[in-house]
Write a protein that holds these residues in place. Sequence first.
Motif, PDB file in Angstrom:
ATOM      1  N   THR A  10       0.848  -1.193   0.000  1.00 28.65           N
ATOM      2  CA  THR A  10       0.000   0.000   0.000  1.00 28.65           C
ATOM      3  C   THR A  10       0.877   1.234   0.000  1.00 28.65           C
ATOM      4  O   THR A  10       2.026   1.203   0.446  1.00 28.65           O
ATOM      5  CB  THR A  10      -0.944   0.022   1.220  1.00 28.65           C
ATOM      6  OG1 THR A  10      -0.180  -0.095   2.411  1.00 28.65           O
ATOM      7  CG2 THR A  10      -1.980  -1.085   1.139  1.00 28.65           C
ATOM      8  N   LEU A  11       0.306   2.305  -0.505  1.00 25.87           N
ATOM      9  CA  LEU A  11       1.006   3.593  -0.550  1.00 25.87           C
ATOM     10  C   LEU A  11       0.119   4.625   0.116  1.00 25.87           C
ATOM     11  O   LEU A  11      -1.043   4.779  -0.265  1.00 25.87           O
ATOM     12  CB  LEU A  11       1.301   3.995  -2.003  1.00 25.87           C
ATOM     13  CG  LEU A  11       1.945   5.361  -2.196  1.00 25.87           C
ATOM     14  CD1 LEU A  11       3.383   5.360  -1.672  1.00 25.87           C
ATOM     15  CD2 LEU A  11       1.927   5.768  -3.654  1.00 25.87           C
ATOM     16  N   LEU A  12       0.662   5.312   1.093  1.00 26.15           N
ATOM     17  CA  LEU A  12      -0.062   6.318   1.860  1.00 26.15           C
ATOM     18  C   LEU A  12      -1.253   5.667   2.570  1.00 26.15           C
ATOM     19  O   LEU A  12      -1.353   4.459   2.652  1.00 26.15           O
ATOM     20  CB  LEU A  12      -0.481   7.487   0.973  1.00 26.15           C
ATOM     21  CG  LEU A  12       0.660   8.177   0.212  1.00 26.15           C
ATOM     22  CD1 LEU A  12       0.114   9.198  -0.774  1.00 26.15           C
ATOM     23  CD2 LEU A  12       1.613   8.842   1.197  1.00 26.15           C
ATOM     24  N   ASN A  13      -2.145   6.476   3.087  1.00 28.73           N
ATOM     25  CA  ASN A  13      -3.289   5.963   3.838  1.00 28.73           C
ATOM     26  C   ASN A  13      -4.586   6.219   3.086  1.00 28.73           C
ATOM     27  O   ASN A  13      -5.645   6.292   3.676  1.00 28.73           O
ATOM     28  CB  ASN A  13      -3.330   6.635   5.214  1.00 28.73           C
ATOM     29  CG  ASN A  13      -4.268   5.939   6.171  1.00 28.73           C
ATOM     30  OD1 ASN A  13      -4.395   4.728   6.152  1.00 28.73           O
ATOM     31  ND2 ASN A  13      -4.943   6.715   6.999  1.00 28.73           N
ATOM     32  N   SER A  14      -4.488   6.381   1.771  1.00 28.34           N
ATOM     33  CA  SER A  14      -5.661   6.802   1.008  1.00 28.34           C
ATOM     34  C   SER A  14      -6.138   5.773  -0.002  1.00 28.34           C
ATOM     35  O   SER A  14      -6.807   6.120  -0.977  1.00 28.34           O
ATOM     36  CB  SER A  14      -5.371   8.129   0.316  1.00 28.34           C
ATOM     37  OG  SER A  14      -4.215   8.028  -0.478  1.00 28.34           O
ATOM     38  N   GLY A  15      -5.808   4.519   0.211  1.00 27.17           N
ATOM     39  CA  GLY A  15      -6.363   3.472  -0.628  1.00 27.17           C
ATOM     40  C   GLY A  15      -5.671   3.260  -1.952  1.00 27.17           C
ATOM     41  O   GLY A  15      -6.316   3.171  -2.986  1.00 27.17           O
ATOM     42  N   ASN A  16      -4.362   3.162  -1.925  1.00 25.11           N
ATOM     43  CA  ASN A  16      -3.566   2.858  -3.110  1.00 25.11           C
ATOM     44  C   ASN A  16      -2.883   1.524  -2.865  1.00 25.11           C
ATOM     45  O   ASN A  16      -2.090   1.409  -1.940  1.00 25.11           O
ATOM     46  CB  ASN A  16      -2.500   3.933  -3.338  1.00 25.11           C
ATOM     47  CG  ASN A  16      -3.093   5.321  -3.407  1.00 25.11           C
ATOM     48  OD1 ASN A  16      -3.850   5.627  -4.296  1.00 25.11           O
ATOM     49  ND2 ASN A  16      -2.738   6.163  -2.445  1.00 25.11           N
ATOM     50  N   VAL A  17      -3.190   0.531  -3.691  1.00 27.43           N
ATOM     51  CA  VAL A  17      -2.644  -0.809  -3.476  1.00 27.43           C
ATOM     52  C   VAL A  17      -2.021  -1.321  -4.771  1.00 27.43           C
ATOM     53  O   VAL A  17      -2.670  -1.326  -5.813  1.00 27.43           O
ATOM     54  CB  VAL A  17      -3.740  -1.805  -3.031  1.00 27.43           C
ATOM     55  CG1 VAL A  17      -3.117  -3.148  -2.666  1.00 27.43           C
ATOM     56  CG2 VAL A  17      -4.559  -1.257  -1.882  1.00 27.43           C
ATOM     57  N   VAL A  18      -0.787  -1.755  -4.684  1.00 27.25           N
ATOM     58  CA  VAL A  18      -0.123  -2.428  -5.802  1.00 27.25           C
ATOM     59  C   VAL A  18      -0.123  -3.910  -5.462  1.00 27.25           C
ATOM     60  O   VAL A  18       0.176  -4.302  -4.331  1.00 27.25           O
ATOM     61  CB  VAL A  18       1.313  -1.892  -6.002  1.00 27.25           C
ATOM     62  CG1 VAL A  18       2.052  -2.700  -7.049  1.00 27.25           C
ATOM     63  CG2 VAL A  18       1.269  -0.417  -6.387  1.00 27.25           C
ATOM     64  N   PHE A  19      -0.486  -4.748  -6.444  1.00 27.72           N
ATOM     65  CA  PHE A  19      -0.550  -6.191  -6.192  1.00 27.72           C
ATOM     66  C   PHE A  19      -0.333  -6.950  -7.496  1.00 27.72           C
ATOM     67  O   PHE A  19      -0.394  -6.380  -8.584  1.00 27.72           O
ATOM     68  CB  PHE A  19      -1.906  -6.574  -5.578  1.00 27.72           C
ATOM     69  CG  PHE A  19      -3.088  -6.339  -6.475  1.00 27.72           C
ATOM     70  CD1 PHE A  19      -3.608  -7.367  -7.255  1.00 27.72           C
ATOM     71  CD2 PHE A  19      -3.698  -5.087  -6.547  1.00 27.72           C
ATOM     72  CE1 PHE A  19      -4.696  -7.158  -8.086  1.00 27.72           C
ATOM     73  CE2 PHE A  19      -4.790  -4.868  -7.371  1.00 27.72           C
ATOM     74  CZ  PHE A  19      -5.295  -5.904  -8.143  1.00 27.72           C
ATOM     75  N   SER A  20      -0.094  -8.232  -7.347  1.00 32.27           N
ATOM     76  CA  SER A  20       0.048  -9.111  -8.511  1.00 32.27           C
ATOM     77  C   SER A  20      -1.040 -10.168  -8.473  1.00 32.27           C
ATOM     78  O   SER A  20      -1.493 -10.571  -7.392  1.00 32.27           O
ATOM     79  CB  SER A  20       1.424  -9.792  -8.501  1.00 32.27           C
ATOM     80  OG  SER A  20       2.438  -8.828  -8.661  1.00 32.27           O
ATOM     81  N   ALA A  21      -1.441 -10.592  -9.663  1.00 28.17           N
ATOM     82  CA  ALA A  21      -2.454 -11.639  -9.796  1.00 28.17           C
ATOM     83  C   ALA A  21      -2.108 -12.490 -11.004  1.00 28.17           C
ATOM     84  O   ALA A  21      -1.698 -11.955 -12.040  1.00 28.17           O
ATOM     85  CB  ALA A  21      -3.842 -11.028  -9.959  1.00 28.17           C
TER      86      ALA A  21
END
Length: 181
Positions: free
Chosen positions: A38-49
């Motif tokens: 996650t980045l910052l506290n504002s709902g930014n998520v990097v993920f792999s699928a």
Amino acid sequence: MPTFVALLRGINVGKAKRVPMAELRTLMGELGYTGVATLLNSGNVVFSAAKGAPAGHAAKIAEAIASKLNVDVPVIVKTARELSTIVAENELAEAAEDHARLLVAFVQNAEALPGLASIAQLTVSQEQFIVGESAAYLHCASGILESKAAEALLGKVGKATTTRNWATVLKLQALVNQADA
């Protein structure tokens, strides 16, 4: 494995729609996603699928947040390539000395972008608004809080969007690049 970015709209602003990032990372792992950051506290998520389309991931994540965290929140998911395109097509980036005053409006489906065109008529001097092929961009050189165009983009006109300032977009791009390395 493909890398994605999930952008949650309107969380952790004031007391409503609180989503702790640690709980969000755990939830993403429970959904089977890997490399979750996650980045910052504002709902930014990097993920792999391993598989799946961005819109499918967005629906899956939004449903899980609603059922497990009791927060109803729109989620937009972009591939790493889509994020790179959004960064590359920003014609306002060079003119924006203060990256916090340059907003990028993300949409799940590019067909929603023409609906934002009316925001252009709300701009005043020192403001620029461009609807690109993948996102919309608003530069408020005099500040976002005073801007009627920003108010519209962040409000009802932009309800199909979620916005991030340019500084955050560049940080997300760096996080995606790090995940893909």
